[in-house]
Design an enzyme around this catalytic site. Structure first.
Site, PDB file in Angstrom:
ATOM      1  N   LYS A  18     -18.017 -27.442   2.713  1.00 40.79           N
ATOM      2  CA  LYS A  18     -18.641 -27.106   4.090  1.00 40.79           C
ATOM      3  C   LYS A  18     -18.194 -25.459   4.379  1.00 40.79           C
ATOM      4  O   LYS A  18     -17.985 -24.938   5.446  1.00 40.79           O
ATOM      5  CB  LYS A  18     -17.905 -27.748   5.412  1.00 40.79           C
ATOM      6  N   TYR A  65      -4.722 -32.382   5.608  1.00 38.69           N
ATOM      7  CA  TYR A  65      -3.867 -33.096   5.469  1.00 38.69           C
ATOM      8  C   TYR A  65      -2.574 -32.356   5.076  1.00 38.69           C
ATOM      9  O   TYR A  65      -1.731 -33.031   4.307  1.00 38.69           O
ATOM     10  CB  TYR A  65      -3.874 -34.331   4.339  1.00 38.69           C
ATOM     11  N   ASP A  71     -11.578 -38.509   2.012  1.00 37.53           N
ATOM     12  CA  ASP A  71     -11.141 -39.584   2.702  1.00 37.53           C
ATOM     13  C   ASP A  71     -12.399 -40.346   3.586  1.00 37.53           C
ATOM     14  O   ASP A  71     -12.759 -41.350   3.382  1.00 37.53           O
ATOM     15  CB  ASP A  71     -10.259 -39.339   3.651  1.00 37.53           C
ATOM     16  N   ASP A  83     -22.026 -32.834   5.224  1.00 36.20           N
ATOM     17  CA  ASP A  83     -22.915 -33.737   6.161  1.00 36.20           C
ATOM     18  C   ASP A  83     -24.230 -34.065   5.367  1.00 36.20           C
ATOM     19  O   ASP A  83     -24.709 -35.382   5.453  1.00 36.20           O
ATOM     20  CB  ASP A  83     -23.021 -33.032   7.469  1.00 36.20           C
ATOM     21  N   ASP A 109     -14.467 -43.794   2.465  1.00 35.59           N
ATOM     22  CA  ASP A 109     -14.530 -45.094   3.499  1.00 35.59           C
ATOM     23  C   ASP A 109     -15.955 -45.586   3.660  1.00 35.59           C
ATOM     24  O   ASP A 109     -16.396 -46.690   3.825  1.00 35.59           O
ATOM     25  CB  ASP A 109     -13.711 -44.785   4.788  1.00 35.59           C
TER      26      ASP A 109
END
Length: 333
Positions: free
Chosen positions: A169, A124, A224, A200, A228
């Protein structure tokens, strides 16, 4: 406390007044500064947020924010990203805890963890190029950004179970190796126990065994998505509060969006906005008032005051009144 109040768009205009009503009930010395931002302002003026708006926000201690409708227009300037960057609010905090009578996908209540998300860089970053045949976004990971988000996570861990999980990651994106290494170094220097997980794998484990986790620290996009996703454990995105914390300012908002499909119907769930107010009170040091707000929300739910999104028939106003009435009753004792 000088508080900027931004209702935003859609149901933000219903849930933020609900949170302000709860705040007023507490009788604290708060100067409220209304600020109009968002899609509605953009439609009228061509700007969703202006430099003058930013100066007003910088003059306040903190911000209570509703929700923003973001149109698919390349000329629309993201309000949230602008505020986060201009006020350098580097830490996004999302607590994930069960609520009374509300059941998520696992129908269990043995979890209570918090996701600490770096808020100003990563994918972002806002550094992008959009073309007809190729588009790209630059992912930015810095030592400074990683150190301070890890430091904030460690601060929270010290108040909880003194352990963090670093989510990354780095096996695929080598930029994450810097994030991982800096978080490890920071945790060690704060004498906080730490482990790490690939994002993951973390997604799977949070759904299968959420009770094993306490403080999770990660980069912008991963945080993010994980937060969620974790709303499914609680029961709805409409129930989650969040905070954006900087060195001088803080910004509190429900995780849900502007929900234009139900805006104006009086049925929006105000719980996330009220719990965001609770986080604001904690940040400012009003711990007993924050605890009272949390208790009042839990009491309303226990009494069966439930809005349509949770299968009930109570309105935004009725839910708010139940919370306010509980606070008034406790304050009279």
């Amino acid at each position: 406390m000088k508080l900027a109040v931004i209702e935003g768009d859609g149901i933000g205009k219903e849930v933020i007044p609900a949170a302000v009503e709860v705040l007023d009930t507490l009788g604290l010395d708060v100067e409220k500064v209304p600020v109009e931002l968002g899609y509605g302002k953009w439609e009228k003026t061509g700007q969703a947020i202006t430099d003058d708006d930013l100066e007003v926000l910088k003059g306040c201690d903190c911000i209570l924010f509703g929700a923003i409708t973001t149109p698919p227009d390349p000329n629309y300037k993201s309000v949230l990203l602008t505020i986060r960057k201009e006020l350098d609010m580097y830490a996004n905090i999302r607590p994930i805890r069960p609520l009374p009578t509300v059941r998520g996908i696992l129908d269990r209540s043995n979890f209570n963890f918090v996701i600490v998300r770096e808020n100003t860089e990563g994918l972002y970053s806002g550094i992008e190029e959009i073309g007809q045949d190729i588009s790209w976004t630059k992912r930015v990971i810095t030592r400074k950004g990683s150190e301070r988000i890890a430091g904030y996570a460690c601060k929270l861990a010290k108040e909880r179970k003194n352990r963090i999980v670093i989510v990354h990651k780095s096996n695929v994106m080598k930029s994450d190796k810097l994030f991982l290494d800096v978080c490890r170094e920071t945790a060690a220097s704060h004498d906080v126990d730490y482990s790490d997980e690939l994002v993951d794998t973390m997604a799977y484990k949070l759904i299968s065994s959420p009770e094993k986790y306490d403080v999770i620290v990660t980069t912008n996009l991963f945080g993010d998505i994980l937060s969620d996703m974790s709303a499914a454990l609680v029961g709805s995105l409409g129930l989650l509060p969040s905070a954006n914390i900087g060195t001088k300012h803080a910004f509190f908002e429900p995780v849900h969006g502007s929900a234009p499909d139900i805006a104006g119907k009086g049925i929006a769930n105000p719980i996330a906005a009220i719990l965001s107010l609770m986080m604001m009170l904690e940040w400012y040091g009003h711990m007993s008032e924050a605890a009272l707000v949390e208790e009042a929300v839990d009491a309303a739910l226990t009494e069966g005051i439930i809005t349509p999104d949770m299968g009930g028939a109570y309105t935004t106003k009725e839910m708010t009144c139940a919370v306010v009435d509980h606070i008034k009753k406790e304050m009279r004792k």
